[in-house]
Design a protein around this motif. Structure first.
Motif, PDB file in Angstrom:
ATOM      1  N   LEU A   4      21.591  52.671 -31.656  1.00  0.00           N
ATOM      2  CA  LEU A   4      20.548  52.417 -30.666  1.00  0.00           C
ATOM      3  C   LEU A   4      21.409  53.285 -29.047  1.00  0.00           C
ATOM      4  O   LEU A   4      22.641  53.442 -29.454  1.00  0.00           O
ATOM      5  N   SER A   5      20.576  53.040 -28.187  1.00  0.00           N
ATOM      6  CA  SER A   5      20.507  54.473 -27.172  1.00  0.00           C
ATOM      7  C   SER A   5      21.735  53.768 -26.367  1.00  0.00           C
ATOM      8  O   SER A   5      21.978  54.909 -25.742  1.00  0.00           O
ATOM      9  N   SER A  21      11.225  54.725 -31.435  1.00  0.00           N
ATOM     10  CA  SER A  21      10.669  53.773 -30.101  1.00  0.00           C
ATOM     11  C   SER A  21      10.198  53.932 -29.133  1.00  0.00           C
ATOM     12  O   SER A  21       9.798  55.862 -29.570  1.00  0.00           O
ATOM     13  N   ILE A  22      10.231  53.250 -28.043  1.00  0.00           N
ATOM     14  CA  ILE A  22       9.745  54.174 -27.042  1.00  0.00           C
ATOM     15  C   ILE A  22      10.569  55.104 -26.437  1.00  0.00           C
ATOM     16  O   ILE A  22      10.507  55.750 -25.660  1.00  0.00           O
ATOM     17  N   TYR A  51      20.115  58.836 -28.281  1.00  0.00           N
ATOM     18  CA  TYR A  51      19.259  58.542 -29.987  1.00  0.00           C
ATOM     19  C   TYR A  51      17.632  58.889 -29.363  1.00  0.00           C
ATOM     20  O   TYR A  51      17.005  58.751 -29.867  1.00  0.00           O
ATOM     21  N   PHE A  95       9.027  51.561 -31.987  1.00  0.00           N
ATOM     22  CA  PHE A  95       8.937  50.551 -31.320  1.00  0.00           C
ATOM     23  C   PHE A  95       9.484  50.214 -29.945  1.00  0.00           C
ATOM     24  O   PHE A  95      10.257  51.047 -29.428  1.00  0.00           O
ATOM     25  N   PRO A  96       9.193  48.471 -28.707  1.00  0.00           N
ATOM     26  CA  PRO A  96       9.622  48.721 -27.785  1.00  0.00           C
ATOM     27  C   PRO A  96      10.446  47.868 -27.761  1.00  0.00           C
ATOM     28  O   PRO A  96      11.270  47.953 -28.976  1.00  0.00           O
ATOM     29  N   GLY A  97      10.992  47.537 -26.916  1.00  0.00           N
ATOM     30  CA  GLY A  97      12.112  46.253 -26.764  1.00  0.00           C
ATOM     31  C   GLY A  97      11.477  45.008 -27.865  1.00  0.00           C
ATOM     32  O   GLY A  97      10.766  44.861 -28.108  1.00  0.00           O
ATOM     33  N   GLY A 130      22.009  48.268 -27.733  1.00  0.00           N
ATOM     34  CA  GLY A 130      20.476  48.740 -26.818  1.00  0.00           C
ATOM     35  C   GLY A 130      20.838  48.988 -25.038  1.00  0.00           C
ATOM     36  O   GLY A 130      21.371  47.788 -25.059  1.00  0.00           O
ATOM     37  N   THR A 131      19.111  49.384 -25.442  1.00  0.00           N
ATOM     38  CA  THR A 131      18.815  49.000 -23.861  1.00  0.00           C
ATOM     39  C   THR A 131      18.500  48.061 -23.153  1.00  0.00           C
ATOM     40  O   THR A 131      18.213  47.389 -22.118  1.00  0.00           O
ATOM     41  N   SER A 132      17.311  48.226 -23.885  1.00  0.00           N
ATOM     42  CA  SER A 132      15.891  46.763 -23.901  1.00  0.00           C
ATOM     43  C   SER A 132      17.117  45.249 -24.607  1.00  0.00           C
ATOM     44  O   SER A 132      16.168  44.076 -24.455  1.00  0.00           O
ATOM     45  N   TRP A 147      11.422  55.847 -19.379  1.00  0.00           N
ATOM     46  CA  TRP A 147      10.308  55.156 -20.774  1.00  0.00           C
ATOM     47  C   TRP A 147       9.181  54.235 -19.994  1.00  0.00           C
ATOM     48  O   TRP A 147       9.673  53.737 -19.112  1.00  0.00           O
TER      49      TRP A 147
HETATM   50  C1  AKB Z   1      17.185  50.380 -27.210  1.00  0.00           C
HETATM   51  O1  AKB Z   1      17.339  49.599 -26.885  1.00  0.00           O
HETATM   52  O2  AKB Z   1      17.446  51.664 -27.387  1.00  0.00           O
HETATM   53  C2  AKB Z   1      15.817  50.210 -28.847  1.00  0.00           C
HETATM   54  C3  AKB Z   1      14.972  50.550 -28.522  1.00  0.00           C
HETATM   55  C4  AKB Z   1      14.303  50.572 -27.106  1.00  0.00           C
HETATM   56  O3  AKB Z   1      14.569  51.783 -29.379  1.00  0.00           O
HETATM   57  N1  AKB Z   1      16.257  48.768 -28.890  1.00  0.00           N
END
Ligand code: AKB
Length: 336
Positions: free
Chosen positions: A80-81, A124-125, A154, A191-193, A204-206, A300
């Motif tokens: 993830l990000s 992902s967004i 990512y 996808f969103p968070g 992840g960042t979300s 984002w």
């Molecule tokens: C992330 O935070 O990296 C993921 C995503 C928004 O794709 N959850």
């Protein structure tokens, strides 16, 4: 004789858990799970085989190819990000090379059994990048073809893999006339968070939304790493899983856009804090901003336009922000 199956990579991850349960309850083909970690004991009854292996290991993929006749691949394995910013080369290998390996497996399979292989890719967004100085609230909900300037490794990986998927779908469709009927039927959701009551995301960042809710449920204080006014789109994990199954069940000629935005609600971090305090009395949430992670969320969009998903496969989120807490998160976390 090869056995019919569907393949899920990243089987032991956050999304893998929910998806494998949903697929096994729907009573379709046997499910083969692939993950670098052993599948949790609770998942194993839903799997015909749980393979511990790496999507970068060609021997593992060759063995799957020789033993199974695969009708669908759900390729969930990814870094993830936030994690990908720390290890960009590894992220590129896992996220891009790994996806290319799975697309090649889909081609081999389709060629050998002569039918289309459906391929689900969780995008992902993060594929979007809003340049500095542009007001996100003025832009509003952005559609699939706007602001495609990802600012993270990512996001770059996800965008390139979307293009690879569409390339594979179109290229082998063109060849199909001469070479039989093999096709890769690529379908992706940006996808969103995602927020799950059962599992927690990693890297992840979300993640701040899930982390805030789970910390409150466990009675731990939480330092949120983005500013209070930060807004981004989210949805619950059950809605995300339902979206995957609905997109994959849709007739091929109705989803030829192949890549779709979806979301359910887009609260600010302050909205999340207020909801958490309301549902978990005594919760302590502070804000301690991490500038690097803040910059990722700032790039984002704060909302996405999901009208194409509504039009093509009648997508509709099941929960809004309030019902996500009342109907799903609070009861499921307490039960868990
Ligand atoms: C992330 O935070 O990296 C993921 C995503 C928004 O794709 N959850």
């Amino acid at each position: 004789m090869r056995k019919p199956a569907i393949l899920v990579t990243g089987a032991n991850g956050e999304m893998g858990h929910g998806l494998i349960r949903a697929l096994s309850q729907s009573g379709g083909q046997p499910i083969v799970g692939l993950d670098i970690q052993e599948a949790d004991a609770g998942l194993k009854p839903a799997l015909t085989e749980s393979i511990i292996g790496n999507i970068l290991d060609q021997n593992v993929l060759d063995s799957i190819n020789s033993r199974y006749e695969i009708s669908a691949i759900y390729h969930l394995a990814a870094l993830l990000s936030t994690r990908a910013e720390f290890s960009p080369q590894i992220a590129h290998q896992v996220n891009v090379d790994g996806t290319l390996n799975l697309l090649s497996l889909a081609v081999d399979q389709a060629r050998s059994h002569g039918r289309a292989v459906k391929f689900f890719f969780p995008s992902s967004i993060a594929v979007y990048g809003i340049p500095d100085g542009i007001s996100k609230s003025e832009i509003g909900a952005i559609s699939e073809d706007q602001y495609l300037f990802p600012q993270t490794m990512y996001g770059c990986n996800k965008r390139y893999c979307e293009l690879l998927g569409v390339y594979h779908a179109r290229h082998y469709q063109r060849l199909a006339a001469d070479a039989g009927t093999f096709r890769v039927d690529f379908r992706a959701i940006r996808f969103p968070g995602l927020i799950s009551a059962v599992t927690q995301p990693a890297g992840g960042t979300s993640d701040y939304a899930s982390e805030m809710i789970h910390a409150a449920a466990e009675g731990r204080p939480y330092d949120c790493f983005v500013r209070e006014e930060t807004a981004m789109p989210f949805m619950t994990m059950p809605d995300a899983i339902r979206a995957i199954t609905e997109l994959m069940d849709a007739p091929a000629d109705e989803v030829d856009q192949r890549i779709y935005n979806i979301r359910a609600f887009n609260p600010t971090a302050a909205d999340l804090k207020r909801a958490v305090e309301r549902h978990f009395p005594g919760a302590v949430v502070n804000f301690d901003v991490d500038p690097n992670r803040q910059a990722i969320v700032d790039s984002w969009p704060s909302d996405v336009d999901q009208s194409a998903a509504q039009r093509d496969w009648q997508w509709k989120p099941g929960d809004d922000f309030d019902s996500a807490f009342v109907r799903y998160l609070v009861p499921a976390i307490k039960a868990h």
